[in-house]
Design an enzyme around this catalytic site. Structure first.
Site, PDB file in Angstrom:
ATOM      1  CE  LYS A 180      -2.288  -0.450   3.940  1.00 23.09           C
ATOM      2  NZ  LYS A 180      -1.664  -1.599   4.580  1.00 23.09           N
ATOM      3  NE  ARG A 191      -4.383  -0.439  10.225  1.00 21.96           N
ATOM      4  CZ  ARG A 191      -3.321   0.124   9.589  1.00 21.96           C
ATOM      5  NH1 ARG A 191      -3.269   1.224   9.047  1.00 21.96           N
ATOM      6  NH2 ARG A 191      -1.930  -0.310   9.737  1.00 21.96           N
ATOM      7  NE  ARG A 217       7.246  -2.126   6.249  1.00 26.92           N
ATOM      8  CZ  ARG A 217       5.871  -1.981   6.163  1.00 26.92           C
ATOM      9  NH1 ARG A 217       5.145  -1.806   5.024  1.00 26.92           N
ATOM     10  NH2 ARG A 217       5.067  -2.293   7.313  1.00 26.92           N
ATOM     11  NE  ARG A 245       6.312   0.490  10.438  1.00 28.84           N
ATOM     12  CZ  ARG A 245       5.155   0.477   9.607  1.00 28.84           C
ATOM     13  NH1 ARG A 245       5.067   0.939   8.389  1.00 28.84           N
ATOM     14  NH2 ARG A 245       4.045  -0.102  10.258  1.00 28.84           N
ATOM     15  NE  ARG A 268       1.936  -3.574  11.744  1.00 29.47           N
ATOM     16  CZ  ARG A 268       2.975  -3.854  10.916  1.00 29.47           C
ATOM     17  NH1 ARG A 268       4.183  -4.183  10.864  1.00 29.47           N
ATOM     18  NH2 ARG A 268       2.572  -2.954   9.613  1.00 29.47           N
TER      19      ARG A 268
HETATM   20  P1  AMP Z   1       0.773   1.256   9.454  1.00 31.26           P
HETATM   21  O1  AMP Z   1       2.099   2.144   9.046  1.00 31.26           O
HETATM   22  O2  AMP Z   1      -0.297   1.798   8.471  1.00 31.26           O
HETATM   23  O3  AMP Z   1       1.131  -0.044   9.266  1.00 31.26           O
HETATM   24  O4  AMP Z   1       0.514   1.651  10.815  1.00 31.26           O
HETATM   25  C1  AMP Z   1       1.331   1.341  11.923  1.00 31.26           C
HETATM   26  C2  AMP Z   1       0.532   1.352  13.186  1.00 31.26           C
HETATM   27  O5  AMP Z   1      -0.250   2.400  13.428  1.00 31.26           O
HETATM   28  C3  AMP Z   1      -0.740   0.231  13.129  1.00 31.26           C
HETATM   29  O6  AMP Z   1      -0.472  -0.978  13.609  1.00 31.26           O
HETATM   30  C4  AMP Z   1      -1.641   0.938  14.216  1.00 31.26           C
HETATM   31  O7  AMP Z   1      -1.268   0.927  15.603  1.00 31.26           O
HETATM   32  C5  AMP Z   1      -1.542   2.560  13.650  1.00 31.26           C
HETATM   33  N1  AMP Z   1      -2.527   3.089  12.932  1.00 31.26           N
HETATM   34  C6  AMP Z   1      -2.269   3.486  11.534  1.00 31.26           C
HETATM   35  N2  AMP Z   1      -3.372   3.798  10.923  1.00 31.26           N
HETATM   36  C7  AMP Z   1      -4.589   3.409  11.918  1.00 31.26           C
HETATM   37  C8  AMP Z   1      -5.786   3.730  11.681  1.00 31.26           C
HETATM   38  N3  AMP Z   1      -6.351   4.158  10.889  1.00 31.26           N
HETATM   39  N4  AMP Z   1      -6.707   3.435  12.947  1.00 31.26           N
HETATM   40  C9  AMP Z   1      -6.166   2.981  13.843  1.00 31.26           C
HETATM   41  N5  AMP Z   1      -4.617   2.745  14.186  1.00 31.26           N
HETATM   42  C10 AMP Z   1      -3.878   3.036  12.991  1.00 31.26           C
END
Ligand code: AMP
Length: 231
Positions: free
Chosen positions: A25, A100, A139, A172, A183
Site C-alpha cells: 500500500k 481501518r 522491509r 520499523r 498486526r
Molecule cells: P501502518 O504504518 O499503516 O502499518 O500503521 C502502523 C500502526 O499505526 C498500526 O499498527 C496501528 O497501530 C496504527 N494505525 C495506523 N493507521 C491507523 C488507523 N487508521 N486506525 C488505527 N490505528 C492506526
C-alpha cells in the site's frame, strides 16, 4: 514513466488503499499521489511522527502501536479530519492505512460528503497471507525520504543506506516478527470487513498485489485513469 502513461488532469477525490500490512500500500499510494500531485496521507506515518515528536497523541499511541493493535478512533479521526481540511487536499488525496475499521469508513464518508467530494475510489491489494511475513520482516524504510526497500526482494545497493538520498534505512519496531502476527490479526478482524463494505457501495477494485511493484503500479494507473470523469 513513458509519456503516454502520464496522467492527465486531476484526481478530485479520495483514493483509499485497502490491504493487509505488507501488501505494498505504502509504495503504491506514494507513487499515485506523486503522479497526481496530491498529498499521500498515511495515518501510520502521521502517528509515527507524533510518537517521535513526543506529542500527547504520540505518547498515547506509542504502546498501542508497539503491541501491533489499532489506535482508538477517538485519537485517529480528529487527526485525519484536521489533515484533510488543509488546502493542499482540495484536489483529492491518497489514503494509506485509513480507514481501518467500518466505523472509520462511515466517519470518512460523512467528512467527504460534507466537503463536497465524490465517493472514494478504493483499491484493494489482494495478496496471500503466506508472503506477508517475509515482506514485513524484510522491509526497511529511509529515515529521510521514506523510500521503502526489502532486504530480500528489493535490497538497496549499499546495505542500510538509501539509494536515492543516502539516508539511513530503518527497521520499523512493529515489523519485527513478534509484532507482525498481532498486526495481521487486527487486519483480519477489524479491517477485512471493509472489503465487503466498499464492495457493496460499488467503490472497490481488486488488484493482484503479488506481482512486481512496476506491474502493480501500471494496473493501478490504468484503473485510476479510467475512474476519472466517472461519478
Ligand atoms: P501502518 O504504518 O499503516 O502499518 O500503521 C502502523 C500502526 O499505526 C498500526 O499498527 C496501528 O497501530 C496504527 N494505525 C495506523 N493507521 C491507523 C488507523 N487508521 N486506525 C488505527 N490505528 C492506526
Amino acid at each position: 514513466m513513458a509519456l503516454e502513461e502520464r496522467p492527465v488532469g486531476k484526481l478530485d477525490r479520495a483514493v483509499i488503499f485497502l490491504g493487509p500490512p505488507g501488501s505494498g500500500k505504502g509504495t503504491q499510494a506514494k507513487e499515485l499521489a506523486r503522479q497526481y500531485g496530491v498529498p499521500h496521507l498515511s495515518t501510520g506515518d502521521m502517528l509515527r511522527e507524533h510518537v517521535s515528536n513526543g506529542t500527547p497523541l504520540g505518547l498515547k499511541a506509542k504502546p498501542i502501536m508497539e503491541r501491533g493493535e489499532l489506535v482508538p478512533d477517538s485519537l485517529v479521526l480528529k487527526m485525519v479530519a484536521d489533515r484533510i481540511e488543509r488546502p493542499d487536499c482540495e484536489h483529492g488525496f491518497v489514503f494509506d492505512g485509513f480507514p481501518r475499521t467500518v466505523a472509520q469508513a462511515k466517519y470518512l464518508g460523512e467528512m467527504l460528503r460534507r466537503q463536497g467530494f465524490k465517493q472514494p475510489f478504493v483499491i484493494h491489494m489482494v495478496i496471500p497471507t503466506s508472503v506477508l511475513m517475509k515482506r514485513l520482516t524484510g522491509r526497511r524504510t529511509c529515515k529521510q525520504g521514506g523510500e521503502i526497500y526489502n532486504i530480500y526482494e528489493r535490497p538497496p545497493k549499499v546495505e542500510g543506506i538509501c539509494d536515492n538520498d543516502g539516508g539511513e534505512l530503518l527497521h520499523r519496531p512493529d515489523d519485527r516478527e513478534e509484532v507482525v502476527a498481532p498486526r495481521l490479526n487486527a487486519y483480519e478482524k477489524l479491517t477485512a470487513p471493509l472489503v465487503q463494505y466498499y464492495r457493496r457501495l460499488g467503490s472497490l477494485h481488486d488488484v493482484d498485489a503479488n506481482r512486481s511493484v512496476e506491474e502493480v503500479r501500471r494496473e493501478i494507473g490504468q484503473l485510476v485513469s479510467a475512474m476519472r470523469g466517472t461519478r
